[in-house]
Every structure is written in structure tokens, then in C-alpha cells.
Design a protein around this motif. Structure first.
Motif, PDB file in Angstrom:
ATOM      1  N   GLY A  80      79.684 -51.058-107.477  1.00 41.49           N
ATOM      2  CA  GLY A  80      78.853 -50.539-108.553  1.00 41.49           C
ATOM      3  C   GLY A  80      79.575 -49.633-109.526  1.00 41.49           C
ATOM      4  O   GLY A  80      78.998 -49.245-110.545  1.00 41.49           O
ATOM      5  N   MET A  81      80.817 -49.282-109.256  1.00 39.74           N
ATOM      6  CA  MET A  81      81.550 -48.400-110.165  1.00 39.74           C
ATOM      7  C   MET A  81      81.916 -49.144-111.441  1.00 39.74           C
ATOM      8  O   MET A  81      82.215 -50.331-111.428  1.00 39.74           O
ATOM      9  CB  MET A  81      82.813 -47.861-109.491  1.00 39.74           C
ATOM     10  CG  MET A  81      82.510 -46.892-108.392  1.00 39.74           C
ATOM     11  SD  MET A  81      83.928 -45.998-107.706  1.00 39.74           S
ATOM     12  CE  MET A  81      85.223 -47.167-107.658  1.00 39.74           C
ATOM     13  N   LYS A  82      81.886 -48.406-112.550  1.00 40.63           N
ATOM     14  CA  LYS A  82      82.188 -49.023-113.843  1.00 40.63           C
ATOM     15  C   LYS A  82      83.663 -49.339-114.005  1.00 40.63           C
ATOM     16  O   LYS A  82      84.022 -50.193-114.807  1.00 40.63           O
ATOM     17  CB  LYS A  82      81.745 -48.095-114.967  1.00 40.63           C
ATOM     18  CG  LYS A  82      80.254 -47.975-115.063  1.00 40.63           C
ATOM     19  CD  LYS A  82      79.867 -47.089-116.213  1.00 40.63           C
ATOM     20  CE  LYS A  82      78.363 -47.004-116.298  1.00 40.63           C
ATOM     21  NZ  LYS A  82      77.928 -46.153-117.392  1.00 40.63           N
ATOM     22  N   CYS A  83      84.506 -48.694-113.255  1.00 40.53           N
ATOM     23  CA  CYS A  83      85.944 -48.890-113.415  1.00 40.53           C
ATOM     24  C   CYS A  83      86.475 -50.104-112.651  1.00 40.53           C
ATOM     25  O   CYS A  83      87.648 -50.421-112.758  1.00 40.53           O
ATOM     26  CB  CYS A  83      86.687 -47.634-112.990  1.00 40.53           C
ATOM     27  SG  CYS A  83      86.435 -47.188-111.268  1.00 40.53           S
ATOM     28  N   THR A  84      85.628 -50.774-111.867  1.00 37.60           N
ATOM     29  CA  THR A  84      86.089 -51.953-111.140  1.00 37.60           C
ATOM     30  C   THR A  84      85.697 -53.216-111.897  1.00 37.60           C
ATOM     31  O   THR A  84      84.747 -53.231-112.672  1.00 37.60           O
ATOM     32  CB  THR A  84      85.480 -52.009-109.727  1.00 37.60           C
ATOM     33  OG1 THR A  84      84.060 -52.031-109.831  1.00 37.60           O
ATOM     34  CG2 THR A  84      85.915 -50.814-108.905  1.00 37.60           C
ATOM     35  N   LYS A  85      86.420 -54.269-111.665  1.00 35.98           N
ATOM     36  CA  LYS A  85      86.146 -55.552-112.315  1.00 35.98           C
ATOM     37  C   LYS A  85      85.141 -56.374-111.524  1.00 35.98           C
ATOM     38  O   LYS A  85      84.632 -57.358-112.011  1.00 35.98           O
ATOM     39  CB  LYS A  85      87.450 -56.353-112.457  1.00 35.98           C
ATOM     40  CG  LYS A  85      88.506 -55.678-113.266  1.00 35.98           C
ATOM     41  CD  LYS A  85      88.175 -55.720-114.721  1.00 35.98           C
ATOM     42  CE  LYS A  85      89.307 -55.105-115.526  1.00 35.98           C
ATOM     43  NZ  LYS A  85      88.967 -54.974-116.922  1.00 35.98           N
ATOM     44  N   VAL A  86      84.865 -55.980-110.286  1.00 37.46           N
ATOM     45  CA  VAL A  86      83.971 -56.730-109.414  1.00 37.46           C
ATOM     46  C   VAL A  86      82.552 -56.207-109.595  1.00 37.46           C
ATOM     47  O   VAL A  86      82.355 -55.011-109.768  1.00 37.46           O
ATOM     48  CB  VAL A  86      84.402 -56.560-107.940  1.00 37.46           C
ATOM     49  CG1 VAL A  86      83.553 -57.412-107.030  1.00 37.46           C
ATOM     50  CG2 VAL A  86      85.859 -56.907-107.776  1.00 37.46           C
ATOM     51  N   GLY A  87      81.558 -57.075-109.564  1.00 35.28           N
ATOM     52  CA  GLY A  87      80.174 -56.625-109.611  1.00 35.28           C
ATOM     53  C   GLY A  87      79.376 -57.141-110.781  1.00 35.28           C
ATOM     54  O   GLY A  87      78.174 -56.994-110.813  1.00 35.28           O
ATOM     55  N   GLY A  88      80.008 -57.728-111.771  1.00 35.77           N
ATOM     56  CA  GLY A  88      79.262 -58.307-112.875  1.00 35.77           C
ATOM     57  C   GLY A  88      79.155 -57.380-114.070  1.00 35.77           C
ATOM     58  O   GLY A  88      79.977 -56.503-114.297  1.00 35.77           O
ATOM     59  N   ALA A  89      78.068 -57.584-114.839  1.00 40.18           N
ATOM     60  CA  ALA A  89      77.846 -56.833-116.069  1.00 40.18           C
ATOM     61  C   ALA A  89      77.412 -55.407-115.751  1.00 40.18           C
ATOM     62  O   ALA A  89      77.177 -55.047-114.599  1.00 40.18           O
ATOM     63  CB  ALA A  89      76.789 -57.535-116.912  1.00 40.18           C
ATOM     64  N   ASP A  90      77.280 -54.589-116.806  1.00 39.77           N
ATOM     65  CA  ASP A  90      76.935 -53.182-116.617  1.00 39.77           C
ATOM     66  C   ASP A  90      75.564 -53.008-115.976  1.00 39.77           C
ATOM     67  O   ASP A  90      75.372 -52.114-115.159  1.00 39.77           O
ATOM     68  CB  ASP A  90      76.973 -52.448-117.963  1.00 39.77           C
ATOM     69  CG  ASP A  90      78.397 -52.148-118.403  1.00 39.77           C
ATOM     70  OD1 ASP A  90      79.300 -52.219-117.549  1.00 39.77           O
ATOM     71  OD2 ASP A  90      78.593 -51.842-119.592  1.00 39.77           O
ATOM     72  N   LYS A  91      74.591 -53.845-116.331  1.00 41.51           N
ATOM     73  CA  LYS A  91      73.257 -53.711-115.740  1.00 41.51           C
ATOM     74  C   LYS A  91      73.291 -54.052-114.256  1.00 41.51           C
ATOM     75  O   LYS A  91      72.641 -53.404-113.449  1.00 41.51           O
ATOM     76  CB  LYS A  91      72.258 -54.605-116.463  1.00 41.51           C
ATOM     77  CG  LYS A  91      71.875 -54.092-117.828  1.00 41.51           C
ATOM     78  CD  LYS A  91      70.763 -54.906-118.430  1.00 41.51           C
ATOM     79  CE  LYS A  91      70.352 -54.330-119.772  1.00 41.51           C
ATOM     80  NZ  LYS A  91      69.244 -55.059-120.370  1.00 41.51           N
ATOM     81  N   ALA A  92      74.040 -55.090-113.901  1.00 40.24           N
ATOM     82  CA  ALA A  92      74.161 -55.451-112.479  1.00 40.24           C
ATOM     83  C   ALA A  92      74.890 -54.359-111.704  1.00 40.24           C
ATOM     84  O   ALA A  92      74.510 -54.022-110.582  1.00 40.24           O
ATOM     85  CB  ALA A  92      74.893 -56.786-112.343  1.00 40.24           C
ATOM     86  N   LYS A  93      75.927 -53.785-112.313  1.00 43.96           N
ATOM     87  CA  LYS A  93      76.655 -52.692-111.651  1.00 43.96           C
ATOM     88  C   LYS A  93      75.757 -51.476-111.454  1.00 43.96           C
ATOM     89  O   LYS A  93      75.837 -50.797-110.442  1.00 43.96           O
ATOM     90  CB  LYS A  93      77.885 -52.316-112.472  1.00 43.96           C
ATOM     91  CG  LYS A  93      79.047 -53.263-112.322  1.00 43.96           C
ATOM     92  CD  LYS A  93      80.209 -52.748-113.148  1.00 43.96           C
ATOM     93  CE  LYS A  93      81.432 -53.577-112.939  1.00 43.96           C
ATOM     94  NZ  LYS A  93      82.157 -53.206-111.754  1.00 43.96           N
TER      95      LYS A  93
END
Length: 195
Positions: A80-93
């Protein structure tokens, strides 16, 4: 919480002598031990977990649940961190991060509810005048467990609020209309006034 589970001193009692302390009795969720004045410990593991008192079984189960939830909360927080590339878009994170915060809160509540009945049993026996067996005091593991649970709950709440605040405020987009010089804008203004 993971440091609380294997810690030895959940409850401690000492037999004081005139000059030295002859023995220290201590127990945790898995064993009971006695340490003499020379520092040698003699421990006895609990033979059957199902034969133990109910509060010890409940404490052990809740502490194991707290450690497991904390592990999964850490994985969700990583995704869920914004600095990672894994997890999808900002809303999904943001949703994953909020889920991580909720899991951290649940982990802290499990740890708090795991340490508290154990401490309640110790203090009830200590202040009971009819209790004739050796009385114990609260061990360091209980304080570590309460501190870890409090930090987990506070961290989970802050994590949820920080992600929800970032999710509610949309990013402002600015459109680029091209370069306009001061001279061209004056010409348009004066040209419109002369008509």
C-alpha cells in the motif's frame, strides 16, 4: 508482539533470604522455571497445552494471532505504500494501506487482550488474602506486550487516517494553454475596445 511471545518473565516471584535471594520463580506461556542464586535455571515445559488453565490457553492463542496479523499487516503496508511499484493505482494502494492499518489495529487488540487476562490473574492472586500459594508479580513480558500493542493500535489508526486524507483530496490538474506574451494580450484588449 513477536518479542513478547518468547520472553521468559511473564510472572516472577522471589524467595528472599537474609543475605541473598535463594531462588527466583518465573513462568511464561510455555514453561515454568526456577533460577537459584548462582544463576542456574531449572525449567519444566508444560506437558500438554490443553491441560493448562483457560486463561493461559487464551493468552497463547491471542498472542499467536497478534503476531500472525502483524505479519500480514506488514505485507499489506508494503503493497500500500506510494513509493512501491507493486499494488496498482493510487486508489487501489490507498485501499490496501487502509486494510493494513485495520490489520495492525486488530493485531494490537489481540496482543492487548492476550496480556491483560494473564496480568489480571496475577494481580487477583496477589491481592487475595485467602490465596495461600506463592504469590507472583507482573513480569517484563507483560509490559513489553502492552507497549507493543499500544504502538500497533496507534500506528494502525495513524496509517488509516493518513491514507484516507490523501485519498479525499484530489490532485489539481493544470492545463497548459501555450505561451502568451504581454504584447499579444494587450493587442487583443485594445483591438476589442476600438471596435
Amino acid at each position: 508482539m513477536s518479542s513478547t511471545l518468547p520472553t521468559d518473565y511473564w510472572k516472577v516471584s522471589t524467595m528472599d533470604g537474609t543475605v541473598i535471594t535463594p531462588a527466583t520463580y518465573w513462568a511464561n506461556l510455555w514453561k515454568t522455571c526456577v533460577t537459584d542464586s548462582t544463576g542456574v535455571s531449572n525449567c519444566k515445559d508444560f506437558p500438554c497445552m490443553l491441560a493448562l488453565d483457560g486463561y493461559i490457553q487464551a493468552c497463547g492463542g491471542l498472542m499467536i494471532a497478534a503476531v500472525s496479523l502483524g505479519f500480514f499487516g506488514s505485507i499489506f503496508a508494503l503493497f500500500g505504500m506510494k513509493c512501491t511499484k507493486v499494488g496498482g493505482a493510487d486508489k487501489a494502494k490507498a485501499k490496501i494501506a487502509c486494510l493494513a492499518g485495520i490489520v495492525f489495529i486488530l493485531s494490537g487488540l489481540c496482543s492487548m487482550n492476550g496480556c491483560s487476562p494473564y496480568a489480571n490473574k496475577i494481580t487477583t492472586e496477589f491481592f487475595d488474602p485467602l490465596y495461600v500459594e506463592q504469590k507472583s508479580e507482573l513480569g517484563a513480558a507483560l509490559f513489553i506486550g502492552w507497549a507493543g500493542a499500544s504502538l500497533c493500535i496507534i500506528g494502525g489508526v495513524l496509517y488509516c487516517f493518513s491514507e484516507s486524507d490523501n485519498n479525499k483530496t484530489p490532485r489539481m490538474g493544470y492545463a497548459y494553454n501555450g505561451a502568451i506574451s504581454v504584447l499579444s494580450s494587450r493587442t487583443k484588449y485594445h483591438g476589442g475596445e476600438g471596435d
